[in-house]
Design an enzyme around this catalytic site. Structure first.
Site, mmCIF file in Angstrom:
data_model
loop_
_atom_site.group_PDB
_atom_site.id
_atom_site.type_symbol
_atom_site.label_atom_id
_atom_site.label_comp_id
_atom_site.label_asym_id
_atom_site.label_seq_id
_atom_site.Cartn_x
_atom_site.Cartn_y
_atom_site.Cartn_z
ATOM 1 N N SER A 1 -4.281 -1.498 8.465
ATOM 2 C CA SER A 1 -4.221 -0.517 7.380
ATOM 3 C C SER A 1 -5.560 -0.306 6.670
ATOM 4 O O SER A 1 -6.519 0.100 7.294
ATOM 5 C CB SER A 1 -3.137 -0.949 6.411
ATOM 6 O OG SER A 1 -2.863 0.079 5.518
ATOM 7 N N ASP B 1 -4.454 3.627 8.659
ATOM 8 C CA ASP B 1 -3.333 4.023 9.502
ATOM 9 C C ASP B 1 -2.584 5.241 8.976
ATOM 10 O O ASP B 1 -1.504 5.572 9.471
ATOM 11 C CB ASP B 1 -2.369 2.847 9.698
ATOM 12 C CG ASP B 1 -1.782 2.341 8.392
ATOM 13 O OD1 ASP B 1 -2.450 2.485 7.342
ATOM 14 O OD2 ASP B 1 -0.668 1.796 8.407
ATOM 15 N N ARG C 1 -1.369 5.836 3.433
ATOM 16 C CA ARG C 1 -1.690 5.907 2.004
ATOM 17 C C ARG C 1 -2.335 7.236 1.656
ATOM 18 O O ARG C 1 -2.886 7.911 2.532
ATOM 19 C CB ARG C 1 -2.676 4.798 1.613
ATOM 20 C CG ARG C 1 -2.098 3.418 1.768
ATOM 21 C CD ARG C 1 -3.062 2.405 1.205
ATOM 22 N NE ARG C 1 -2.513 1.072 1.356
ATOM 23 C CZ ARG C 1 -2.899 0.029 0.638
ATOM 24 N NH1 ARG C 1 -3.861 0.170 -0.257
ATOM 25 N NH2 ARG C 1 -2.344 -1.141 0.822
HETATM 26 C C1 VG1 Z 1 -0.626 -4.130 -0.186
HETATM 27 C C2 VG1 Z 1 -0.093 -3.239 -1.285
HETATM 28 C C3 VG1 Z 1 1.347 -2.870 -0.991
HETATM 29 C C4 VG1 Z 1 1.435 -2.205 0.375
HETATM 30 C C5 VG1 Z 1 0.821 -3.106 1.429
HETATM 31 C C6 VG1 Z 1 0.755 -2.447 2.780
HETATM 32 O O1 VG1 Z 1 0.104 -5.325 -0.124
HETATM 33 O O2 VG1 Z 1 -0.193 -3.876 -2.524
HETATM 34 O O3 VG1 Z 1 1.819 -2.024 -2.012
HETATM 35 O O4 VG1 Z 1 2.763 -1.942 0.710
HETATM 36 O O5 VG1 Z 1 -0.511 -3.455 1.057
HETATM 37 O O6 VG1 Z 1 0.076 -1.230 2.722
HETATM 38 P P1 VG1 Z 1 -0.402 -6.702 -0.802
HETATM 39 O O7 VG1 Z 1 0.600 -7.721 -0.413
HETATM 40 O O8 VG1 Z 1 -1.775 -6.956 -0.294
HETATM 41 O O9 VG1 Z 1 -0.430 -6.441 -2.273
HETATM 42 V V1 VG1 Z 1 -0.791 -0.713 4.068
HETATM 43 O O10 VG1 Z 1 -1.274 0.842 3.766
HETATM 44 O O11 VG1 Z 1 -1.771 -1.998 4.156
HETATM 45 O O12 VG1 Z 1 0.326 -0.806 5.419
HETATM 46 CO CO CO Z 2 -1.818 1.757 5.461
#
Ligand code: VG1
Ligand code: CO
Length: 544
Positions: free
Chosen positions: A114, A280, A283
């Protein structure tokens, strides 16, 4: 001639999926058996892939192409009937989710870390989505982890690489490999959801867009949909070539990592609308001329205005937001008289609510917004919904935001990240807070008195599953809030996320700099959590 092989292996430590799949340094994924073990663990955890149809693609980061060849050979050796792969190995996360649904596949594997940087010395990742197109639920990721911990062998085919560069169908052993245009089905879906004529007319009238694809997967999608189909002038989409290292940047659409976009949108000759997407493509970042829209506000504005888009003209069933996301959307849901749900961080928790028809829109403070059109957050979808609303209302982003705050009040919001903190120190900070929770109510910090404090626990209203310890919440009497949790997507030490929110109903006070509006909440968070004492840092590494 093709030959099946059963390769002896042993469990590799740490193959535990986090907030969104398994993320590790690329070199870790490149170690012998690492990718293979995890792939076999996924296949075994879903009771095998014999006779099944899978979707496969990734965000194009370093090792994407190699990993796809390995996964294809393993799917063939495990008896899969067909794997549908995005041309060039590319599929954005929302496009993969859509393909799983459109093709009624049994699931899909998406290769991405991501918003984390890519390259041989950066990050790689792998996630599995189920037949509804959504991220594996917690119970499934638990099963995958358990299986990875007891693996003794995996199955793979000895074969030549499949040419991923051209659409068409070929075979790998007995399995069909279908290479598809990664954009086509997704673009068709967007066309169904939104008023493309109205958006086309907007561009024809001279409306200026600046979309930064950050050298990540959204480039081909944005170019096709925004420029070719909707008529935004060439050059509206920049950095549209996906690169294995994202051009050396963080493909993370926020004011820090998309600094170029911010500079552009705050310049005197700024375009009308700016946007960006992540590695990806799930966002989104929304910026108007001279105004940045926080993801939490964006969710609220989209909820309040969704009926301008044909897909949502009949109204919304409800809205869901992750717990750390500001409560701006709650105010909209209340006014609309629809359900509002608060879930733990991560898109996997929205799946049941969407499947059950309880909610139509979902969002997270981390720049994720989406709807029931797929089962992932969707960057370009959010941009198109904004464009649809701008076209329908004939107002600027600034006018829409001001009117929104005037109607609902403003939820000032910011997130402070302390990155790569030694894990023991970050854990000590959270453990100490857990111990303090019951004593906090009634105490005063930086002039704010604590009304409630807890460690967020979620009871899924659809399947009754429970998820405990999802983040420390401290609510103050004045409607302000601090949330603290540790990230589940990092690959180095721990990242402490501190989420700060303050509600301001009065229009006369909607123009404050965010840091100023939040100052007492920031001070209270420090006093309560002793962040500097634990992390040794007097300020966050990243503020968004
Ligand atoms: C982060 C964000 C979360 C999101 C996740 C995946 O997770 O805070 O809101 O769903 O990334 O997004 P964390 O556990 O690091 O706070 V993505 O666009 O990386 O698939
Ligand atoms: Co992402």
């Amino acid at each position: 001639m093709t030959q099946f092989q059963t390769v002896p292996t042993q469990p590799i430590e740490g193959q535990k999926p986090g907030t969104s799949g398994l993320r590790k340094k690329t070199r870790v994924f490149m170690q012998p058996h690492y990718l293979e073990n995890f792939t076999q663990a996924i296949f075994d955890a879903i009771e095998g892939v014999a006779g099944k149809v899978l979707i496969l693609g990734g965000d194009g980061r370093y090792f994407n192409d190699r990993a796809i060849q390995v996964i294809l050979r393993m799917a063939a050796a495990n008896g899969a009937a067909r794997v549908i792969v995005g041309q060039g190995g590319l599929l954005s996360t929302p496009a993969a989710s859509n393909l799983i649904r459109q093709r009624k596949a049994d699931g899909g594997i998406i290769l991405s870390a991501s918003h984390n940087p890519g390259g041989i010395d950066e990050d790689f990742g792998m996630k599995f989505n189920g037949p509804n197109g959504g991220p594996a639920t917690e119970s499934l990721t638990d099963r995958i982890f358990a299986r990875a911990g007891e693996l003794t062998e995996y199955r793979i085919l000895e074969a030549h690489d499949i040419d991923l560069s051209r659409p068409g169908t070929s075979t790998l052993g007995e399995m069909l490999v279908e290479i598809v245009d990664p954009v086509e089905d997704y673009a068709a879906l967007m066309q169904k959801l939104f008023d493309f004529d109205a958006i086309r007319a907007l561009f024809a009238g001279g409306f200026r867009l600046h979309f930064d694809a950050m050298h990540a997967v959204t480039g081909p999608y944005a170019r096709r949909i925004l420029q070719e189909i909707l008529g935004a002038p060439a050059g509206s989409v920049v950095n549209d070539q996906p690169l294995p290292d994202f051009g050396g940047g963080h493909p993370d659409p926020n004011p820090i990592w998309a600094a170029d976009l911010m500079a552009r949108m705050f310049a005197p000759d700024a375009p009308d609308f700016g946007a960006a997407s992540d590695g990806d493509g799930d966002r989104n970042m929304i910026v108007g001329r001279g105004i940045y829209v926080t993801p939490s506000d964006s969710l609220a504005v989209l909820a309040a205005n969704a009926t301008h888009a044909p897909a949502y003209a009949g109204g919304l069933a409800g809205v869901a937001r992750s717990m750390p996301t500001s409560r701006a959307a709650d105010l909209v849901a209340e006014k609309l008289g629809i359900g509002i749900y608060e879930t733990p961080t991560g898109w996997k928790f929205f799946g049941n609510l969407l499947d059950a028809g309880r909610v139509t829109l979902c969002g997270e403070e981390s720049a994720g917004t989406g709807s029931d059109h797929v089962r992932e957050k969707d960057g370009l979808w959010a941009v198109l919904l904004w464009l649809n609303i701008l076209a329908a209302r004939g107002q600027s982003v600034d006018q829409i935001m001001r009117a929104h705050w005037a109607e609902y009040g403003r939820n000032y919001y910011s997130r402070h990240d302390y990155e790569a903190v030694p894990s023991d120190r970050a854990n000590a900070l959270i453990d100490r807070l857990r111990g303090l929770l019951s004593d906090l109510p009634g105490q005063e910090f930086a002039g704010l008195s604590v009304a409630e404090a807890d460690d967020f626990a979620y009871l899924d209203p659809v399947d009754g599953s429970q998820s405990a310890r999802q983040g420390i919440r401290i609510l103050f009497a004045e409607g302000s809030r601090v949330v603290m949790r540790l990230s589940g997507t990092g690959t180095e030490g721990a990242t402490l996320r501190v989420y700060l929110e303050r509600y301001q109903p009065a229009s006369a006070r909607h123009d404050l700099p965010v840091e100023e509006a939040l100052a007492p909440v920031i001070a209270a968070a420090e006093q309560i959590a002793q962040i500097e004492g634990h992390t040794g840092r007097s300020r966050p590494d990243v503020t968004t």
